[in-house]
Design a protein around this motif. Structure first.
Motif, PDB file in Angstrom:
ATOM      1  N   ASP A  30       1.498  50.705 117.269  1.00 62.92           N
ATOM      2  CA  ASP A  30       0.878  49.875 116.235  1.00 62.92           C
ATOM      3  C   ASP A  30       1.883  49.173 115.329  1.00 62.92           C
ATOM      4  O   ASP A  30       1.625  48.069 114.871  1.00 62.92           O
ATOM      5  N   GLY A  31       3.030  49.825 115.051  1.00 61.38           N
ATOM      6  CA  GLY A  31       3.921  49.229 114.062  1.00 61.38           C
ATOM      7  C   GLY A  31       5.387  49.530 114.235  1.00 61.38           C
ATOM      8  O   GLY A  31       6.175  49.255 113.327  1.00 61.38           O
ATOM      9  N   GLY A  32       5.777  50.147 115.352  1.00 61.31           N
ATOM     10  CA  GLY A  32       7.181  50.424 115.599  1.00 61.31           C
ATOM     11  C   GLY A  32       7.645  51.732 114.970  1.00 61.31           C
ATOM     12  O   GLY A  32       6.849  52.479 114.396  1.00 61.31           O
ATOM     13  N   PRO A  33       8.953  51.997 115.075  1.00 66.02           N
ATOM     14  CA  PRO A  33       9.496  53.265 114.589  1.00 66.02           C
ATOM     15  C   PRO A  33       9.284  53.508 113.094  1.00 66.02           C
ATOM     16  O   PRO A  33       9.104  54.652 112.668  1.00 66.02           O
ATOM     17  N   ILE A  34       9.289  52.454 112.285  1.00 64.23           N
ATOM     18  CA  ILE A  34       9.065  52.643 110.850  1.00 64.23           C
ATOM     19  C   ILE A  34       7.660  53.180 110.607  1.00 64.23           C
ATOM     20  O   ILE A  34       7.461  54.076 109.783  1.00 64.23           O
ATOM     21  N   ALA A  35       6.690  52.667 111.341  1.00 64.17           N
ATOM     22  CA  ALA A  35       5.321  53.185 111.231  1.00 64.17           C
ATOM     23  C   ALA A  35       5.258  54.638 111.686  1.00 64.17           C
ATOM     24  O   ALA A  35       4.493  55.437 111.137  1.00 64.17           O
ATOM     25  N   ALA A  36       6.087  55.003 112.669  1.00 64.26           N
ATOM     26  CA  ALA A  36       6.129  56.392 113.136  1.00 64.26           C
ATOM     27  C   ALA A  36       6.669  57.306 112.037  1.00 64.26           C
ATOM     28  O   ALA A  36       6.155  58.412 111.830  1.00 64.26           O
ATOM     29  N   VAL A  37       7.690  56.856 111.311  1.00 61.49           N
ATOM     30  CA  VAL A  37       8.232  57.636 110.193  1.00 61.49           C
ATOM     31  C   VAL A  37       7.146  57.846 109.146  1.00 61.49           C
ATOM     32  O   VAL A  37       6.934  58.960 108.648  1.00 61.49           O
ATOM     33  N   GLN A  38       6.429  56.789 108.823  1.00 57.68           N
ATOM     34  CA  GLN A  38       5.351  56.879 107.837  1.00 57.68           C
ATOM     35  C   GLN A  38       4.248  57.818 108.325  1.00 57.68           C
ATOM     36  O   GLN A  38       3.732  58.634 107.557  1.00 57.68           O
ATOM     37  N   ALA A  39       3.903  57.711 109.606  1.00 59.03           N
ATOM     38  CA  ALA A  39       2.845  58.569 110.165  1.00 59.03           C
ATOM     39  C   ALA A  39       3.267  60.030 110.154  1.00 59.03           C
ATOM     40  O   ALA A  39       2.466  60.905 109.810  1.00 59.03           O
ATOM     41  N   CYS A  40       4.515  60.288 110.520  1.00 59.45           N
ATOM     42  CA  CYS A  40       4.999  61.675 110.497  1.00 59.45           C
ATOM     43  C   CYS A  40       4.911  62.247 109.093  1.00 59.45           C
ATOM     44  O   CYS A  40       4.438  63.365 108.895  1.00 59.45           O
ATOM     45  N   GLN A  41       5.363  61.478 108.123  1.00 62.10           N
ATOM     46  CA  GLN A  41       5.373  61.961 106.750  1.00 62.10           C
ATOM     47  C   GLN A  41       3.958  62.205 106.246  1.00 62.10           C
ATOM     48  O   GLN A  41       3.673  63.219 105.615  1.00 62.10           O
ATOM     49  N   ALA A  42       3.039  61.306 106.562  1.00 60.20           N
ATOM     50  CA  ALA A  42       1.677  61.408 106.050  1.00 60.20           C
ATOM     51  C   ALA A  42       0.791  62.334 106.873  1.00 60.20           C
ATOM     52  O   ALA A  42      -0.060  63.027 106.323  1.00 60.20           O
ATOM     53  N   LEU A  43       0.983  62.348 108.188  1.00 62.13           N
ATOM     54  CA  LEU A  43       0.008  63.017 109.058  1.00 62.13           C
ATOM     55  C   LEU A  43       0.457  64.345 109.661  1.00 62.13           C
ATOM     56  O   LEU A  43      -0.390  65.174 109.992  1.00 62.13           O
ATOM     57  N   ALA A  44       1.753  64.563 109.844  1.00 59.24           N
ATOM     58  CA  ALA A  44       2.197  65.801 110.503  1.00 59.24           C
ATOM     59  C   ALA A  44       1.720  67.065 109.783  1.00 59.24           C
ATOM     60  O   ALA A  44       1.221  67.992 110.440  1.00 59.24           O
ATOM     61  N   PRO A  45       1.805  67.149 108.449  1.00 61.17           N
ATOM     62  CA  PRO A  45       1.296  68.358 107.791  1.00 61.17           C
ATOM     63  C   PRO A  45      -0.214  68.546 108.000  1.00 61.17           C
ATOM     64  O   PRO A  45      -0.687  69.666 108.203  1.00 61.17           O
ATOM     65  N   GLN A  46      -0.948  67.442 107.992  1.00 55.92           N
ATOM     66  CA  GLN A  46      -2.394  67.502 108.214  1.00 55.92           C
ATOM     67  C   GLN A  46      -2.703  67.969 109.636  1.00 55.92           C
ATOM     68  O   GLN A  46      -3.617  68.769 109.854  1.00 55.92           O
ATOM     69  N   ILE A  47      -1.942  67.498 110.605  1.00 54.81           N
ATOM     70  CA  ILE A  47      -2.143  67.908 111.998  1.00 54.81           C
ATOM     71  C   ILE A  47      -1.868  69.395 112.153  1.00 54.81           C
ATOM     72  O   ILE A  47      -2.629  70.110 112.811  1.00 54.81           O
TER      73      ILE A  47
END
Length: 182
Positions: A46-63
């Motif tokens: 959806d948005g490249g590696p920067i979006a992946a960094v943002q997703a990890c920060q926001a979503l990994a704890p929730q997952i």
């Protein structure tokens, strides 16, 4: 000779007693790992590696929270953490250090796993090897804009300069043994 035989039987019995927990713990990891990796891959699409960094920060704890349940608490840790919330406790650090030694000695990272009963809990760890999808954010050739995003979301990041196949960290699981009798 009898004390040796008795010690061997006690070790075997203890190993047999924890084997069901080890199998159950190991079974928790694939859905968790697939969910994490799927989220990162979708973010990259959806948005490249920067979006992946943002997703990890926001979503990994929730997952991790979604995959934890009454019996098992799941998470990830490493000797070189990106998120300080994933800093290993003393037991996890000890296991990670043994994993690192075994990997240096030639044991494939994907084969590294360990579980034991500790203070009324069954604790289990399974190593995570660095794969190709990890390299954009954890490798040696991270693009400047990705480094900036990592620095923004993880100002104390230590999780860079990995090579494919290296020990990245481990999945860590805990289960209270008191639930065994319920």
């Amino acid at each position: 000779m009898r004390p040796f035989l008795l010690a061997t039987l006690l070790v075997s019995t203890a190993a047999q007693a924890t084997a069901p927990w080890q199998d159950e713990a190991a079974a928790q990891i694939p859905p968790f790992a697939e969910h994490l990796l799927g989220t990162v891959r979708q973010a990259v699409t959806d948005g490249g590696p920067i979006a992946a960094v943002q997703a990890c920060q926001a979503l990994a704890p929730q997952i991790a929270s979604e995959h934890s349940h009454q019996a098992w608490q799941l998470g990830r840790t490493s000797l070189k953490v990106r998120n300080p919330d994933n800093t290993p406790d003393a037991w996890e650090r000890s296991v990670l250090e043994r994993f690192a030694e075994a990997a240096i000695a030639g044991t494939p990272v994907k084969e590294l796993r360990y579980g034991e009963e500790v203070d009324g809990e069954y604790r289990y760890m399974q190593a995570i090897a660095v794969g190709e999808p990890c390299m954009a954010c954890h490798g040696t050739a991270i693009k400047a804009e990705v480094q900036e995003a990592i620095d923004q979301y993880y100002p104390h990041d230590q999780a860079r300069s990995y090579q494919i196949g290296e020990l990245r960290g481990a999945f860590t699981l805990t289960r209270p043994l008191a639930q065994e009798t319920q």
